[in-house]
Design a protein around this motif. Structure first.
Motif, PDB file in Angstrom:
ATOM      1  N   SER A 240       8.077 -16.812  26.840  1.00 54.23           N
ATOM      2  CA  SER A 240       6.786 -17.635  26.242  1.00 54.23           C
ATOM      3  C   SER A 240       5.632 -16.623  25.633  1.00 54.23           C
ATOM      4  O   SER A 240       5.309 -17.056  24.596  1.00 54.23           O
ATOM      5  N   VAL A 241       5.372 -15.600  26.327  1.00 49.18           N
ATOM      6  CA  VAL A 241       4.482 -14.585  26.039  1.00 49.18           C
ATOM      7  C   VAL A 241       4.704 -13.991  24.748  1.00 49.18           C
ATOM      8  O   VAL A 241       4.323 -13.594  23.742  1.00 49.18           O
ATOM      9  N   ALA A 242       6.128 -13.523  24.580  1.00 45.53           N
ATOM     10  CA  ALA A 242       6.567 -12.852  23.591  1.00 45.53           C
ATOM     11  C   ALA A 242       6.567 -13.773  22.125  1.00 45.53           C
ATOM     12  O   ALA A 242       6.035 -13.400  21.138  1.00 45.53           O
ATOM     13  N   LEU A 243       6.906 -14.991  22.405  1.00 48.01           N
ATOM     14  CA  LEU A 243       6.797 -15.797  21.301  1.00 48.01           C
ATOM     15  C   LEU A 243       5.281 -16.354  20.801  1.00 48.01           C
ATOM     16  O   LEU A 243       4.945 -16.228  19.731  1.00 48.01           O
ATOM     17  N   ALA A 244       4.586 -16.477  21.722  1.00 50.29           N
ATOM     18  CA  ALA A 244       3.084 -16.609  21.748  1.00 50.29           C
ATOM     19  C   ALA A 244       2.366 -15.565  20.869  1.00 50.29           C
ATOM     20  O   ALA A 244       1.611 -15.792  19.945  1.00 50.29           O
ATOM     21  N   SER A 245       2.886 -14.345  21.346  1.00 50.64           N
ATOM     22  CA  SER A 245       2.109 -12.948  20.945  1.00 50.64           C
ATOM     23  C   SER A 245       2.500 -12.854  19.384  1.00 50.64           C
ATOM     24  O   SER A 245       1.654 -12.564  18.389  1.00 50.64           O
ATOM     25  N   SER A 246       3.623 -13.517  18.943  1.00 52.50           N
ATOM     26  CA  SER A 246       4.041 -13.492  17.571  1.00 52.50           C
ATOM     27  C   SER A 246       3.304 -14.507  16.668  1.00 52.50           C
ATOM     28  O   SER A 246       2.830 -14.153  15.663  1.00 52.50           O
TER      29      SER A 246
ATOM     30  N   ARG B 218       7.457 -20.622  13.267  1.00 53.01           N
ATOM     31  CA  ARG B 218       8.692 -20.603  13.798  1.00 53.01           C
ATOM     32  C   ARG B 218       8.539 -20.424  15.349  1.00 53.01           C
ATOM     33  O   ARG B 218       9.434 -21.127  16.180  1.00 53.01           O
ATOM     34  N   ASP B 219       7.731 -19.683  15.729  1.00 46.69           N
ATOM     35  CA  ASP B 219       7.632 -19.475  17.379  1.00 46.69           C
ATOM     36  C   ASP B 219       7.249 -20.832  17.945  1.00 46.69           C
ATOM     37  O   ASP B 219       7.698 -21.163  19.040  1.00 46.69           O
TER      38      ASP B 219
END
Length: 205
Positions: A106-112, A116-117
């Protein structure tokens, strides 16, 4: 299929090189926010250095491992801004094969933080808010989706949170959420603080 790191020498070498030194895998998450300087600074600088060194195929191999490898790989992806792993992280989040990794995904997607995330996070909520029997990562995923909403607008989380919607139903029906306050504010705060930490140490966008 989850790869056992002891099955081959390369997987074991990756585990020992990137995952287990100093029990790194245990510190990736909310524990980072409790680290004091200079320990926290040293830890994040080491993570950033390894994120720059690890090859894409090595990250892919870590993402085939257990929760320790996957958690570490997701953070290496986030800190190195390797958006080519976006779809893979979304697949792994949706599959939920192992525990203790949903926050990292979740953090990896949110940081992007792209549309699409947000779509990948929403796909998770579409599936798992319909499963009140599964106390998985619904709360942190909702926090991550709301974090992206704050930055992009669009209100993608709103359809889940409308009166009588999936979020309200899940809160009412999930046994582990009975009589609990809505966890969204604390989950959003956690995601925001971890993403700020990534922004501080990650490669420039």
């Amino acid at each position: 299929m989850i790869r056992n790191p002891h099955d081959d020498a390369e997987s074991l070498a990756l585990l020992r090189r990137y995952v287990t030194p100093g029990r790194r895998y245990l510190k990736l998450g909310g524990g980072l926010l409790r680290m004091q300087s200079p320990e926290g600074d040293r830890f994040m600088r080491s993570l950033r250095a390894d994120a720059g060194l690890i090859a894409a195929d090595e990250i892919a191999k870590l993402l085939e491992g257990g929760w320790r490898e996957r958690r570490t790989a997701a953070w290496l992806v986030a800190v190195s801004r390797r958006t080519e792993f976006r779809e893979r992280l979304g697949e792994l989040l949706l599959a939920s094969e192992v525990c203790c990794v949903g926050l990292a995904y979740s953090v990896a997607l949110a940081s992007s933080g792209t549309p699409r995330d947000a779509d990948l996070l929403a796909a998770y909520l579409d599936r798992y808010l319909r499963r009140p029997d599964l106390g998985y990562d619904q709360t942190v995923v909702m926090g991550a989706l709301q974090f992206i909403d704050l930055n992009l607008g669009g209100g993608r989380a709103a359809r889940f949170r409308q009166p009588g919607g999936l979020w309200q139903q899940w809160l009412q029906d999930a046994p582990h959420m009975q009589d609990a306050l809505d966890p969204t504010p604390s989950s959003l705060s956690l995601i925001r603080r971890l993403c700020a930490l990534i922004d501080e140490y990650a490669e420039p966008r």
